[in-house]
Scaffold this motif. Sequence first.
Motif, PDB file in Angstrom:
ATOM      1  N   ALA A   1     -30.212  10.670 -20.073  1.00  0.00           N
ATOM      2  CA  ALA A   1     -30.503  10.415 -18.661  1.00  0.00           C
ATOM      3  C   ALA A   1     -31.166  11.631 -18.044  1.00  0.00           C
ATOM      4  O   ALA A   1     -31.081  12.755 -18.572  1.00  0.00           O
ATOM      5  CB  ALA A   1     -29.211  10.099 -17.904  1.00  0.00           C
ATOM      6  N   GLU A   2     -31.848  11.409 -16.916  1.00  0.00           N
ATOM      7  CA  GLU A   2     -32.357  12.483 -16.072  1.00  0.00           C
ATOM      8  C   GLU A   2     -31.892  12.221 -14.652  1.00  0.00           C
ATOM      9  O   GLU A   2     -31.838  11.068 -14.213  1.00  0.00           O
ATOM     10  CB  GLU A   2     -33.888  12.566 -16.126  1.00  0.00           C
ATOM     11  N   THR A   3     -31.558  13.281 -13.942  1.00  0.00           N
ATOM     12  CA  THR A   3     -31.072  13.144 -12.580  1.00  0.00           C
ATOM     13  C   THR A   3     -31.539  14.335 -11.755  1.00  0.00           C
ATOM     14  O   THR A   3     -31.644  15.454 -12.281  1.00  0.00           O
ATOM     15  CB  THR A   3     -29.529  13.058 -12.570  1.00  0.00           C
ATOM     16  N   PRO A   4     -31.835  14.137 -10.460  1.00  0.00           N
ATOM     17  CA  PRO A   4     -32.323  15.251  -9.650  1.00  0.00           C
ATOM     18  C   PRO A   4     -31.192  16.167  -9.187  1.00  0.00           C
ATOM     19  O   PRO A   4     -30.041  15.732  -9.040  1.00  0.00           O
ATOM     20  CB  PRO A   4     -32.971  14.551  -8.451  1.00  0.00           C
ATOM     21  N   PHE A   5     -31.523  17.418  -8.951  1.00  0.00           N
ATOM     22  CA  PHE A   5     -30.597  18.336  -8.300  1.00  0.00           C
ATOM     23  C   PHE A   5     -30.473  17.964  -6.825  1.00  0.00           C
ATOM     24  O   PHE A   5     -31.426  17.481  -6.204  1.00  0.00           O
ATOM     25  CB  PHE A   5     -31.103  19.778  -8.405  1.00  0.00           C
ATOM     26  N   VAL A   6     -29.286  18.196  -6.281  1.00  0.00           N
ATOM     27  CA  VAL A   6     -29.072  18.052  -4.842  1.00  0.00           C
ATOM     28  C   VAL A   6     -28.481  19.358  -4.312  1.00  0.00           C
ATOM     29  O   VAL A   6     -27.805  20.091  -5.042  1.00  0.00           O
ATOM     30  CB  VAL A   6     -28.123  16.879  -4.510  1.00  0.00           C
TER      31      VAL A   6
ATOM     32  N   GLY B   1     -17.381  20.953 -12.548  1.00  0.00           N
ATOM     33  CA  GLY B   1     -16.849  20.030 -11.557  1.00  0.00           C
ATOM     34  C   GLY B   1     -16.128  20.698 -10.406  1.00  0.00           C
ATOM     35  O   GLY B   1     -15.904  20.078  -9.364  1.00  0.00           O
ATOM     36  N   GLU B   2     -15.757  21.973 -10.573  1.00  0.00           N
ATOM     37  CA  GLU B   2     -15.033  22.682  -9.521  1.00  0.00           C
ATOM     38  C   GLU B   2     -15.957  23.323  -8.491  1.00  0.00           C
ATOM     39  O   GLU B   2     -15.487  23.761  -7.430  1.00  0.00           O
ATOM     40  CB  GLU B   2     -14.143  23.760 -10.152  1.00  0.00           C
ATOM     41  N   ILE B   3     -17.253  23.403  -8.765  1.00  0.00           N
ATOM     42  CA  ILE B   3     -18.168  24.110  -7.872  1.00  0.00           C
ATOM     43  C   ILE B   3     -18.124  23.565  -6.437  1.00  0.00           C
ATOM     44  O   ILE B   3     -18.050  24.351  -5.480  1.00  0.00           O
ATOM     45  CB  ILE B   3     -19.595  24.102  -8.450  1.00  0.00           C
ATOM     46  N   PRO B   4     -18.152  22.239  -6.214  1.00  0.00           N
ATOM     47  CA  PRO B   4     -18.087  21.758  -4.827  1.00  0.00           C
ATOM     48  C   PRO B   4     -16.843  22.226  -4.073  1.00  0.00           C
ATOM     49  O   PRO B   4     -16.903  22.479  -2.869  1.00  0.00           O
ATOM     50  CB  PRO B   4     -18.109  20.236  -4.986  1.00  0.00           C
ATOM     51  N   ARG B   5     -15.722  22.361  -4.742  1.00  0.00           N
ATOM     52  CA  ARG B   5     -14.509  22.821  -4.068  1.00  0.00           C
ATOM     53  C   ARG B   5     -14.660  24.257  -3.594  1.00  0.00           C
ATOM     54  O   ARG B   5     -14.175  24.628  -2.515  1.00  0.00           O
ATOM     55  CB  ARG B   5     -13.305  22.693  -5.001  1.00  0.00           C
ATOM     56  N   PHE B   6     -15.344  25.080  -4.377  1.00  0.00           N
ATOM     57  CA  PHE B   6     -15.576  26.463  -3.965  1.00  0.00           C
ATOM     58  C   PHE B   6     -16.580  26.517  -2.810  1.00  0.00           C
ATOM     59  O   PHE B   6     -16.486  27.376  -1.935  1.00  0.00           O
ATOM     60  CB  PHE B   6     -16.056  27.294  -5.151  1.00  0.00           C
ATOM     61  N   VAL B   7     -17.541  25.600  -2.824  1.00  0.00           N
ATOM     62  CA  VAL B   7     -18.469  25.503  -1.693  1.00  0.00           C
ATOM     63  C   VAL B   7     -17.711  25.111  -0.431  1.00  0.00           C
ATOM     64  O   VAL B   7     -17.910  25.694   0.646  1.00  0.00           O
ATOM     65  CB  VAL B   7     -19.594  24.494  -2.000  1.00  0.00           C
ATOM     66  N   ALA B   8     -16.833  24.122  -0.544  1.00  0.00           N
ATOM     67  CA  ALA B   8     -16.047  23.683   0.612  1.00  0.00           C
ATOM     68  C   ALA B   8     -15.187  24.809   1.173  1.00  0.00           C
ATOM     69  O   ALA B   8     -14.918  24.856   2.379  1.00  0.00           O
ATOM     70  CB  ALA B   8     -15.163  22.498   0.222  1.00  0.00           C
TER      71      ALA B   8
ATOM     72  N   PRO C   1     -26.990  19.045 -10.424  1.00  0.00           N
ATOM     73  CA  PRO C   1     -27.465  17.697 -10.770  1.00  0.00           C
ATOM     74  C   PRO C   1     -26.581  16.652 -10.111  1.00  0.00           C
ATOM     75  O   PRO C   1     -25.350  16.764 -10.131  1.00  0.00           O
ATOM     76  CB  PRO C   1     -27.333  17.668 -12.297  1.00  0.00           C
ATOM     77  N   SER C   2     -27.182  15.643  -9.529  1.00  0.00           N
ATOM     78  CA  SER C   2     -26.396  14.669  -8.768  1.00  0.00           C
ATOM     79  C   SER C   2     -25.337  13.983  -9.624  1.00  0.00           C
ATOM     80  O   SER C   2     -24.261  13.635  -9.125  1.00  0.00           O
ATOM     81  CB  SER C   2     -27.319  13.633  -8.126  1.00  0.00           C
ATOM     82  N   LEU C   3     -25.599  13.790 -10.912  1.00  0.00           N
ATOM     83  CA  LEU C   3     -24.612  13.143 -11.788  1.00  0.00           C
ATOM     84  C   LEU C   3     -23.347  13.974 -11.965  1.00  0.00           C
ATOM     85  O   LEU C   3     -22.318  13.444 -12.392  1.00  0.00           O
ATOM     86  CB  LEU C   3     -25.227  12.877 -13.166  1.00  0.00           C
ATOM     87  N   THR C   4     -23.414  15.249 -11.676  1.00  0.00           N
ATOM     88  CA  THR C   4     -22.271  16.125 -11.921  1.00  0.00           C
ATOM     89  C   THR C   4     -21.437  16.390 -10.680  1.00  0.00           C
ATOM     90  O   THR C   4     -20.398  17.038 -10.768  1.00  0.00           O
ATOM     91  CB  THR C   4     -22.730  17.484 -12.484  1.00  0.00           C
ATOM     92  N   VAL C   5     -21.878  15.929  -9.518  1.00  0.00           N
ATOM     93  CA  VAL C   5     -21.190  16.257  -8.268  1.00  0.00           C
ATOM     94  C   VAL C   5     -20.050  15.265  -8.024  1.00  0.00           C
ATOM     95  O   VAL C   5     -20.287  14.067  -7.829  1.00  0.00           O
ATOM     96  CB  VAL C   5     -22.160  16.254  -7.073  1.00  0.00           C
TER      97      VAL C   5
ATOM     98  N   THR D   1     -16.015  15.411  -2.864  1.00  0.00           N
ATOM     99  CA  THR D   1     -15.157  16.521  -2.465  1.00  0.00           C
ATOM    100  C   THR D   1     -15.093  16.612  -0.948  1.00  0.00           C
ATOM    101  O   THR D   1     -16.137  16.632  -0.287  1.00  0.00           O
ATOM    102  CB  THR D   1     -15.701  17.851  -3.029  1.00  0.00           C
ATOM    103  N   ALA D   2     -13.895  16.675  -0.415  1.00  0.00           N
ATOM    104  CA  ALA D   2     -13.729  16.827   1.028  1.00  0.00           C
ATOM    105  C   ALA D   2     -14.317  18.164   1.468  1.00  0.00           C
ATOM    106  O   ALA D   2     -14.157  19.185   0.789  1.00  0.00           O
ATOM    107  CB  ALA D   2     -12.248  16.754   1.401  1.00  0.00           C
ATOM    108  N   GLY D   3     -15.007  18.135   2.606  1.00  0.00           N
ATOM    109  CA  GLY D   3     -15.555  19.371   3.155  1.00  0.00           C
ATOM    110  C   GLY D   3     -16.917  19.746   2.611  1.00  0.00           C
ATOM    111  O   GLY D   3     -17.416  20.843   2.886  1.00  0.00           O
ATOM    112  N   VAL D   4     -17.533  18.837   1.841  1.00  0.00           N
ATOM    113  CA  VAL D   4     -18.833  19.123   1.226  1.00  0.00           C
ATOM    114  C   VAL D   4     -19.831  18.031   1.599  1.00  0.00           C
ATOM    115  O   VAL D   4     -19.485  16.852   1.666  1.00  0.00           O
ATOM    116  CB  VAL D   4     -18.694  19.223  -0.313  1.00  0.00           C
ATOM    117  N   VAL D   5     -21.074  18.437   1.833  1.00  0.00           N
ATOM    118  CA  VAL D   5     -22.166  17.515   2.115  1.00  0.00           C
ATOM    119  C   VAL D   5     -23.264  17.758   1.083  1.00  0.00           C
ATOM    120  O   VAL D   5     -23.560  18.916   0.759  1.00  0.00           O
ATOM    121  CB  VAL D   5     -22.726  17.734   3.537  1.00  0.00           C
ATOM    122  N   THR D   6     -23.851  16.688   0.540  1.00  0.00           N
ATOM    123  CA  THR D   6     -24.987  16.839  -0.370  1.00  0.00           C
ATOM    124  C   THR D   6     -26.256  16.357   0.318  1.00  0.00           C
ATOM    125  O   THR D   6     -26.225  15.412   1.104  1.00  0.00           O
ATOM    126  CB  THR D   6     -24.778  16.050  -1.675  1.00  0.00           C
TER     127      THR D   6
END
Length: 300
Positions: free
Chosen positions: A162-167, A227-234, A243-247, A250-255
């Motif tokens: 598969a291919e998926t765009p970054f967000v 998979g933990e990166i969004p939590r650190f962003v929040a 990559p959008s497939l990996t996000v 997560t509460a407190g995060v917007v893509t």
Amino acid sequence: MDTRQLEYFVAVAEEQNFTRAAARLFAAQSTVSAGVAALERELGARLFERDAHGVRLTGIGEAALAEARTGLQSIERLRDLAVGEGGLRGAVRVGIFTNLASIDLPGIMGEFRRRHPGVDLRLGPSPSGSTGLADDVRQGRVDVAFLGLPDRVPGVLELPLAETPFVAVLPEGHPRAEGGGPVALETLAAERWVDARAGFGNRVTLDRALTAAGLTRQVATEVSDLGEIPRFVAAGLGVAALPSLTVLPTAGVVTRPLTPAIQWRLSVIAHPRPGAAARALVGLIAERFGRAVPPTLEAS
């Protein structure tokens, strides 16, 4: 000399630790130690230097490791000859990503077990991400691995999935989080970042895009679990682009969409001479992703 002794030797060499090797093989540490010692007696040479800090291969051990891996692979192919007499047997070592929701890994492995109950599955990630997994497959430490590198890897068999765009991954309240429009990579580059460690496929892809655009950034926080990166962003530690497939939700995060578009490539790779069980697993993964298995993987 028997197969288990070779398996013990290879595991200790790769883990550089008898305890970790025993855990990996689901064996007692005393059994692994005794097996390696018996192999050393039979060869008449020390394979490891042992001290308080762990173990390391001797010169003879380095040479023996390559032969042991080749021998184990040959034994696996011998087992393949009897597939029609009772189904697949043996084990498949699989390199995986953690928390990659786009891959129904439990579902895939559950279906594989139902089809091939005689095959054991040994799953694990690499501390250096896709770069480490690619090397593990090339060196014969892993049979099959998921991969997120931007280019095809020499020395392995590869099946694109598969291919998926970054967000852009932003904390709630970030100025660019409002409105739903795209976020420029150049704008994000000026901020503090959360990202995976060097060697992870997403970071390799993103760093290449930044370099091509003449941009630099500060990675203030590195994590070993994608998979933990969004939590650190929040938590306010920085922004990210994933990559959008990996996000994971997560509460407190917007893509938000990222511009210019950057594509992440997901594939599965296998050792150049995969055993029947490894080929069967790749075939099942291809089936799940709606991909045709290349002839090189069908009858390697």
